[in-house]
Design a protein around this motif. Structure first.
Motif, PDB file in Angstrom:
ATOM      1  N   ALA A 133       0.466  -1.360  -0.194  1.00 30.40           N
ATOM      2  CA  ALA A 133      -0.069  -0.108  -0.069  1.00 30.40           C
ATOM      3  C   ALA A 133       0.682   1.516  -0.081  1.00 30.40           C
ATOM      4  CB  ALA A 133      -0.589  -0.217   1.000  1.00 30.40           C
ATOM      5  N   TRP A 134       1.383   1.667   0.650  1.00 32.81           N
ATOM      6  CA  TRP A 134       3.371   2.799   1.041  1.00 32.81           C
ATOM      7  C   TRP A 134       3.465   2.812  -0.875  1.00 32.81           C
ATOM      8  CZ3 TRP A 134       4.665   5.224   5.525  1.00 32.81           C
ATOM      9  CH2 TRP A 134       5.438   6.205   5.245  1.00 32.81           C
ATOM     10  N   HIS A 160      -7.281  -2.215   3.366  1.00 29.95           N
ATOM     11  CA  HIS A 160      -7.784  -1.768   5.049  1.00 29.95           C
ATOM     12  C   HIS A 160      -6.329  -0.772   4.954  1.00 29.95           C
ATOM     13  CE1 HIS A 160      -5.557  -4.529   6.989  1.00 29.95           C
ATOM     14  NE2 HIS A 160      -5.918  -4.104   8.767  1.00 29.95           N
ATOM     15  N   VAL A 161      -5.384  -1.615   4.803  1.00 30.93           N
ATOM     16  CA  VAL A 161      -4.167  -0.599   5.515  1.00 30.93           C
ATOM     17  C   VAL A 161      -4.359   0.793   3.468  1.00 30.93           C
ATOM     18  CG1 VAL A 161      -1.323  -0.616   4.676  1.00 30.93           C
ATOM     19  CG2 VAL A 161      -2.733  -2.046   6.230  1.00 30.93           C
ATOM     20  N   ALA A 162      -4.141   1.067   2.633  1.00 32.65           N
ATOM     21  CA  ALA A 162      -4.488   1.845   2.236  1.00 32.65           C
ATOM     22  C   ALA A 162      -5.532   2.895   2.632  1.00 32.65           C
ATOM     23  CB  ALA A 162      -4.325   1.274   0.757  1.00 32.65           C
ATOM     24  N   ILE A 163      -7.139   2.265   2.509  1.00 37.57           N
ATOM     25  CA  ILE A 163      -7.386   3.521   3.906  1.00 37.57           C
ATOM     26  C   ILE A 163      -6.534   4.510   4.288  1.00 37.57           C
ATOM     27  CG2 ILE A 163      -9.234   4.274   4.443  1.00 37.57           C
ATOM     28  CD1 ILE A 163     -10.492   1.658   2.885  1.00 37.57           C
ATOM     29  N   GLN A 164      -5.819   4.140   4.826  1.00 28.78           N
ATOM     30  CA  GLN A 164      -5.628   4.632   6.073  1.00 28.78           C
ATOM     31  C   GLN A 164      -4.298   5.343   6.078  1.00 28.78           C
ATOM     32  OE1 GLN A 164      -5.669   2.462   9.932  1.00 28.78           O
ATOM     33  NE2 GLN A 164      -5.878   1.135   8.692  1.00 28.78           N
ATOM     34  N   LEU A 165      -3.681   4.646   5.044  1.00 30.90           N
ATOM     35  CA  LEU A 165      -2.036   4.828   4.658  1.00 30.90           C
ATOM     36  C   LEU A 165      -2.844   6.531   3.781  1.00 30.90           C
ATOM     37  CD1 LEU A 165       0.144   2.245   3.571  1.00 30.90           C
ATOM     38  CD2 LEU A 165       0.681   3.900   5.866  1.00 30.90           C
TER      39      LEU A 165
END
Length: 333
Positions: A133-134, A160-165
Motif C-alpha cells: 500500500a505504501w 484496509h491499510v491503503a485507506i489509512q495511509l
C-alpha cells in the motif's frame, strides 16, 4: 523444526505439517528468529496452486510475512539483540525459507522492530500489505494532500491499510465494498465515501463524488475486469495503480490513453526476487515508519481470523473464498 511444506502444486490439501532441518546463521549479519506468527497472503495460495518461483528447491515453505523473537545473532549484527521482538517480509517464494515454520534466518538489513502496540499476530499480518500500500500510494501514485483517491476493495488486506495511509497523507478516500458490515469497517478506518459495487455503478458514483472529474488516483487491488472498469473513474492526467497484471483479454487501454492516464504496476516482491538489496532495505525502513504510526495509534492492522500452524490448509481455503476482511494469520506455538 515443524513446518508446513508442499512438494508439488495443487489444492490446499498438498500442504503438510512436517519436520525439516532448522536453519542456522551462515553470515555475520544474519539473525535467527523464533517465529510466533505468519501472515497468509494471496501470493501464498497462488504459489501453492501453480508452483513457486524456485520449483527445484523442495520442500517448499510458504509465507513472506513473519513476526517473532530474536533467538541468536551473527557476529556482525549491530541493530538487533537476543530477545528483540521483530517483524519482516522475507522468503516464502520457494524452497525451505518461508514463515510457515518455527524458525527463520534473515539478514538484519531486512528486519524491523515489531511495533510495541501490536501483538505478534497483528505484526505478522502487516508487512506485505503495508509495503504494498505504501509503495502503491506514495511511490507509484505520488499521492498528495487534498487529492481524491479510489481504493478498490477497501476491506481487504491491502485495501484496509491503503485507506489509512491515504488519510494520513491528507487525501479524501472513496472505497468499494460488498456488504454493510464491510462498509461500517472501512468507515471506522476513515473512508469518506463507500460504494456497494454489487448494487451501484462504481464509475457513476465516483463521477458524482468528484463533480464529474474522476479521482486523482485509483488503487486497484482486485485486478481482472475491475482494472479496466476503474479507468473511466480516473480524472484526465490522473493515476491508476494496480497490484495485479492487467489481462488484455478482458479489456483495452483506449480510454486510458484518451484520458492520458499514468498507469503504474506494483509488485512489492520485486526486490526480493531480483536480489535488490537497497530496495529491500528501503522496504524495511517502510516497516519502521509504519511501526511508529502503529505505536502512535494512527495505523491499525485488522486480523479477521487466526489458525494454528497445523491448520494452514483451512487458512488457505478461507482466503480463497475471496471474502476475507483484513488478514488471516497462522499462530506458531
Amino acid at each position: 523444526m515443524k513446518a508446513i511444506v508442499f512438494e508439488t502444486p495443487g489444492t490446499p490439501e498438498v500442504l503438510k505439517l512436517q519436520d525439516i532441518p532448522a536453519p542456522t546463521i551462515q553470515k555475520e549479519t544474519e539473525v535467527l528468529v523464533r517465529l510466533r506468527a505468519a501472515g497468509v497472503n494471496p501470493i501464498d495460495t497462488k504459489l501453492r496452486g501453480r508452483g513457486t518461483f524456485y520449483p527445484d528447491r523442495t520442500p517448499h515453505v510458504l509465507g513472506c510475512d513473519g513476526a517473532g523473537v530474536v533467538e541468536a545473532v551473527g557476529s556482525g549484527v549491530q541493530s538487533f539483540q537476543v530477545g528483540d521482538e521483530v517483524f519482516f517480509c522475507n522468503g516464502g517464494l520457494g524452497g525451505p525459507t518461508g514463515t510457515y515454520t518455527e524458525l527463520a534466518v534473515i539478514d538484519e538489513q531486512f528486519l524491523a522492530l515489531k511495533p510495541a502496540s501490536l501483538s505478534f499476530v497483528q505484526a505478522a499480518a502487516s508487512p506485505l500489505v503495508l509495503i504494498t500500500a505504501w509503495e502503491s500510494l506514495y511511490d507509484r501514485g505520488r499521492l498528495l494532500a487534498g487529492q481524491k483517491v479510489l481504493v478498490q476493495a477497501g476491506a481487504g488486506g491491502v485495501g484496509h491499510v491503503a485507506i489509512q495511509l491515504a488519510k494520513l497523507q491528507g487525501a479524501e478516500v472513496c472505497t468499494t465494498v460488498s456488504s454493510p458490515e464491510k462498509a461500517e469497517f472501512v468507515q471506522q478506518l476513515g473512508a469518506d465515501s463507500v460504494i456497494f459495487y454489487k448494487k451501484a455503478d462504481v464509475v457513476d458514483e465516483i463521477l458524482t463524488w468528484t463533480q464529474g472529474e474522476g479521482v486523482d488516483l485509483a488503487f486497484d487491488t482486485v485486478g481482472g475486469e475491475t482494472f479496466y472498469q476503474t479507468i473511466p473513474a480516473v480524472k484526465i492526467y490522473g493515476d491508476l495503480v494496480t497490484i495485479l497484471e492487467p489481462d488484455p483479454a478482458l479489456g483495452n487501454l483506449k480510454t486510458a490513453r484518451m484520458r492520458n492516464l499514468r498507469i503504474s504496476l506494483e509488485l512489492m516482491l520485486t526486490p526480493m526476487l531480483q536480489g535488490l538489496v537497497e530496495e529491500q532495505q528501503q522496504q524495511a525502513r517502510i516497516l519502521q515508519q509504519c511501526a511508529r504510526l502503529c505505536d502512535r495509534n494512527l495505523l491499525k492492522i485488522h486480523v479477521s481470523q487466526t489458525f494454528p500452524l497445523e491448520q494452514a490448509q483451512a487458512a488457505h481455503q478461507l482466503l480463497e473464498t475471496g471474502s476475507v476482511t483484513g488478514k488471516i494469520v497462522l499462530q506458531i506455538s
